[in-house]
Scaffold this active site. Structure first.
Site, short mmCIF file in Angstrom:
data_model
loop_
_atom_site.label_atom_id
_atom_site.label_comp_id
_atom_site.label_asym_id
_atom_site.label_seq_id
_atom_site.Cartn_x
_atom_site.Cartn_y
_atom_site.Cartn_z
N SER A 35 0.71 -1.10 -0.34
CA SER A 35 0.19 -0.04 -0.18
C SER A 35 0.88 1.21 -0.03
O SER A 35 0.04 2.63 -0.84
CB SER A 35 -0.78 0.11 1.23
OG SER A 35 -0.27 -0.09 2.02
N ASP A 90 10.33 0.06 -2.74
CA ASP A 90 9.38 -1.13 -2.34
C ASP A 90 9.30 -0.62 -0.25
O ASP A 90 9.78 0.14 -0.17
CB ASP A 90 10.21 -1.95 -2.19
CG ASP A 90 9.26 -3.22 -2.00
OD1 ASP A 90 8.31 -3.11 -2.18
OD2 ASP A 90 9.84 -4.36 -2.95
N ALA A 92 7.90 -2.27 3.42
CA ALA A 92 8.64 -3.30 4.68
C ALA A 92 7.27 -3.24 5.69
O ALA A 92 6.79 -2.51 5.90
CB ALA A 92 9.97 -3.04 4.92
N LYS A 103 10.18 -8.40 4.76
CA LYS A 103 9.39 -7.96 3.83
C LYS A 103 8.49 -9.32 3.42
O LYS A 103 8.83 -10.78 3.99
CB LYS A 103 10.03 -7.50 3.21
CG LYS A 103 10.57 -6.33 2.32
CD LYS A 103 11.45 -5.67 1.38
CE LYS A 103 10.52 -5.75 0.77
NZ LYS A 103 9.77 -4.86 0.35
N GLY A 104 7.75 -8.98 2.71
CA GLY A 104 6.82 -10.20 2.52
C GLY A 104 5.12 -10.73 3.21
O GLY A 104 4.37 -11.06 2.49
N GLY A 106 2.60 -8.32 1.64
CA GLY A 106 2.16 -9.13 0.34
C GLY A 106 2.42 -10.54 -0.52
O GLY A 106 1.59 -9.77 -1.20
N GLU A 112 10.55 -9.27 -5.22
CA GLU A 112 11.15 -8.12 -4.37
C GLU A 112 12.54 -7.97 -4.23
O GLU A 112 13.13 -7.10 -4.13
CB GLU A 112 10.31 -7.24 -2.60
CG GLU A 112 8.72 -7.14 -3.26
CD GLU A 112 7.99 -7.45 -2.36
OE1 GLU A 112 7.00 -5.90 -1.93
OE2 GLU A 112 8.22 -8.29 -1.30
C1 5RP Z 1 4.81 -6.95 -0.14
C2 5RP Z 1 5.61 -6.03 0.92
C3 5RP Z 1 5.23 -4.41 1.31
O1 5RP Z 1 6.08 -3.76 0.98
C4 5RP Z 1 5.35 -5.30 2.57
O2 5RP Z 1 4.15 -5.68 3.04
C5 5RP Z 1 4.62 -3.67 3.01
O3 5RP Z 1 3.21 -3.34 2.58
P1 5RP Z 1 2.84 -1.54 3.24
O4 5RP Z 1 3.68 -1.17 2.20
O5 5RP Z 1 1.29 -2.35 2.85
O6 5RP Z 1 2.53 -1.59 4.66
O7 5RP Z 1 6.75 -6.92 0.90
O8 5RP Z 1 5.09 -8.65 -0.24
#
Ligand code: 5RP
Length: 237
Positions: A35, A90, A92, A103-104, A106, A112
């Site tokens: 997001s 990206d 985290a 990370k991960g 998503g 990534e």
């Molecule tokens: C996806 C990730 C995202 O970058 C991580 O989950 C952070 O997400 P967000 O910005 O929605 O908090 O690693 O695999």
């Protein structure tokens, strides 16, 4: 209306904008997932549309990133077609004081890590809730696993002291399936004392694709914070 005032959303927007503003014309850009990065992709699209930015190409780290890039008019390319990636942006789930990451969230960490590691400059965009003293304290560690290997990998991780749980879908029965067709084990460890060693140990288990520990990959962390009611961005070099 209320979501406009949501402080977490404001912090994410502000870091997304700050990261997008660092991209220069002619660059190949790694497009992260999540997001927060979604705001960076949106602002990159707006800069392209206004003519302030020209001739960039994005390397998406997920299906989500490629959908957003298309929506905001960012031309896409692949790792086969570029010599280098100038900058990657990206999110985290956790950031420690040494700029190591989990990370991960998503389920996109395998692609990534590939794209972010190739970038000359990897910028991490987070809101302040993601800063931790120690990795693994607020977020379980995602591990991408071949579907046929889920049971043996689960046992191997339990032997290492981890408590793995198969990630289940939301609005989908059964497990989450990654963009590569694999599954995710979310692993709680009592403590991650040596992230570099754990990253390698987990990746050495047959059937594991990659795990969400990013050690020594991030160059710059942009942290969204709220100061005096306003979103601001702090840099961790
Ligand atoms: C996806 C990730 C995202 O970058 C991580 O989950 C952070 O997400 P967000 O910005 O929605 O908090 O690693 O695999």
């Amino acid at each position: 209306m209320t979501s406009e005032l949501d402080p977490v959303k404001l912090m994410k927007q502000e870091v997304g904008r700050a990261a997008a503003s660092r991209v220069q014309s002619g660059s190949v850009v790694g497009l992260g997932t999540g997001s927060t990065t979604a705001f960076a992709i949106q602002f990159l699209g707006e800069r392209l549309q206004s003519g302030e930015l020209r001739d960039i190409r994005g390397v998406p780290t997920s299906f989500q990133a490629s959908v957003l890039a298309k929506q905001y008019g960012i031309p896409l390319t692949t790792l086969d077609d570029v010599d280098s990636i100038a900058i990657a942006i990206d999110g985290a789930d956790e950031v420690d004081p040494n700029k190591n990451l989990i990370k991960g969230g998503g389920a996109a960490h395998t692609r990534e890590k590939l794209v972010d590691s190739l970038a000359d400059l990897f910028i991490v965009v987070v809101d302040s809730s993601k800063l931790v003293d120690r990795l693994g304290s607020t977020f379980p560690l995602p591990v991408e696993v071949l579907p046929i290997a889920v049971t043996p990998v689960t046992r191997a991780i339990q032997k290492l002291g981890g408590r793995p749980e198969l990630r289940m879908g939301v609005k989908k029965d059964g497990p989450v399936i990654t963009d590569q067709g694999n599954m995710i084990l979310d692993v709680q460890f009592d403590a991650i004392d040596n992230p570099a060693e754990l990253e390698k140990t987990l990746n050495n288990i047959p059937g594991v694709l990659d795990n969400g520990l990013f050690v020594g990959v991030a160059d710059l962390i942009l942290v969204g914070e709220i100061k005096d009611g306003q979103p601001v961005v702090r840099e961790i070099q």
